[in-house]
Design a protein around this motif. Structure first.
Motif: not given
Length: 413
Positions: A192-193, A195, A222-223, A257-258, A260, A354, A385
């Motif tokens: 995951i990024a 976010d 934000q990430r 999360i991202d 979703t 992440r 993050t």
């Protein structure tokens, strides 16, 4: 019934009475057994707490107080256990009394039938002997009744033990009946990024549904961004971390999360992308190597050493005679608070998450330990993050944003 239908019906007259008492006493025995197990658990808790806090007990000279407290708890166990034994004994005695009382009734009623048939035979000698109820048939029926009664008497004791076992295992059965987490259901991805977004999140704990903990909390991270959560105790900071890890689900609103909804991700995958460094670090009673490797089972020695170096733990680990094979003791009792924190950070480094959650990770440390831990945390937060829960200014000075919570609401951003 083959020997005498009338005597069989006399015997069966006690069955409804036995069934009623079996139900009543069964419930009583089950309840007493459950209460006995609860008292045993409470007594074990006293022992566990006393031994875990033995230094506090000695410091306050409360050895006698703890001894009396434990003696009272064991007396309560004995009292309840004796109560259960009396109930089981009374139930078994009642069943035996009913059975043998019915046999006495059968003998009395059977004797009247024998005398009646003897009188009939004397008045009419032509009546066939096999149609008469003789003394031999009465003795035969009584013997059959004794055999059946002895078997049923054993069933009574067995029934009492079954009810006791059900009462003792009720807590376990409640746990078995609990619905498991949907651990293997949902979406997965390579990674995951990072976010994060809370959208009008409301929450109350299931054990306290009348007390709202979060009231319409909304924020974004934000990430790679570091968000600090500050506020008085009980304002909902740690609850936000628990919701992010999906230990609980929001009462209202959602967490994404991202982009979703977090509830759509597979729990195993979602938690695999996060790591937490709590205030009270729990280490397992193995070696330092095993505790660091808990963040990534199967990690190589080189990866473990690199994680320890990044966590500023290399120096003190190599200072032990056994190095990474040093036993940390139960809950890490052989290590200092700062050393335990750095082991926890190394564990998080090895996991390479992440999203990183720091729950007052330096609040209970001295200045030197805090400096070392904070340096390790600063390295760990780079490129991730991070959600930082803290009271100290030194912990949050490098945060990108600071959210101030009060009574479950964000009052300043």
């Amino acid at each position: 019934a083959y020997t005498s239908l009338e005597l069989t019906l006399v015997m069966l007259c006690i069955v409804p009475l036995v069934v009623v008492f079996a139900v009543v006493f069964g419930r009583m025995i089950r309840r007493i057994s459950k209460e006995t197990q609860d008292r045993i658990a409470a007594s074990n808790t006293i022992v566990e707490e006393t031994l875990a806090a033995i230094a506090i007990v000695k410091a306050f000279a409360n050895e006698k107080f703890e001894s009396i407290r434990y003696a009272k708890s064991t007396d309560a166990i004995i009292e309840k256990a004796l109560q259960g034994a009396k109930a089981r004994g009374f139930f078994a005695s009642f069943i035996i009394f009913c059975l043998f009382g019915s046999i006495v009734g059968v003998i009395w009623y059977g004797a009247t039938l024998v005398n009646k048939d003897i009188a009939l035979a004397a008045a009419d000698p032509t009546i066939p002997r096999d149609q008469l109820f003789t003394l031999g048939k009465l003795i035969q029926f009584v013997l059959y009744s004794v055999f059946v009664g002895a078997s049923i008497g054993g069933i009574a004791e067995m029934y009492a033990h079954i009810q006791k076992a059900i009462g003792a295992g009720q807590r376990i059965l409640e746990i078995i009946d609990e619905q498991p987490e949907p651990y293997h259901q949902g979406l997965t991805a390579d990674t995951i990024a990072g976010d994060i977004a809370f959208e009008q999140v409301h929450f109350t704990y299931p054990s306290r549904p009348d007390i709202p903990v979060l009231r319409g909390v909304s924020f974004e991270a934000q990430r790679g961004e570091t968000i600090a959560l500050v506020g008085p105790s009980g304002s909902g900071k740690s609850t936000i971390a628990s919701l992010l890890l999906r230990f609980y689900e929001p009462t209202e609103g959602r967490i994404t999360i991202d982009g979703t909804d977090s509830r759509e991700f597979k729990l195993e995958f979602l938690r695999g992308q996060m790591a937490i460094v709590p205030q009270e670090v729990i280490l397992f009673g193995g070696t330092i190597r095993e505790n660091i490797a808990y963040g990534k089972p199967g990690a190589s020695d080189k990866e473990i050493e690199e994680a320890a170096r990044k966590a500023n733990a290399l120096e003190f680990i190599e200072g032990f005679p056994d190095g990474y094979d040093t036993i940390v003791g139960e809950r890490g009792i052989q290590l200092s608070g700062g050393q335990r924190q750095r082991i926890a950070i190394a564990r998080a480094v090895l996991k390479d998450p992440r999203i990183l959650i720091l729950d007052e990770a330096t609040s209970s440390l001295d200045s030197e330990s805090e400096r070392l831990v904070q340096e390790a945390l600063d390295k760990l937060m780079v490129g991730r993050t991070s959600l930082v829960i803290a009271h100290r200014l030194s912990t949050i000075r490098k945060a990108d944003r600071i959210l101030v919570l009060d009574r479950g609401r964000i009052v300043e951003n």
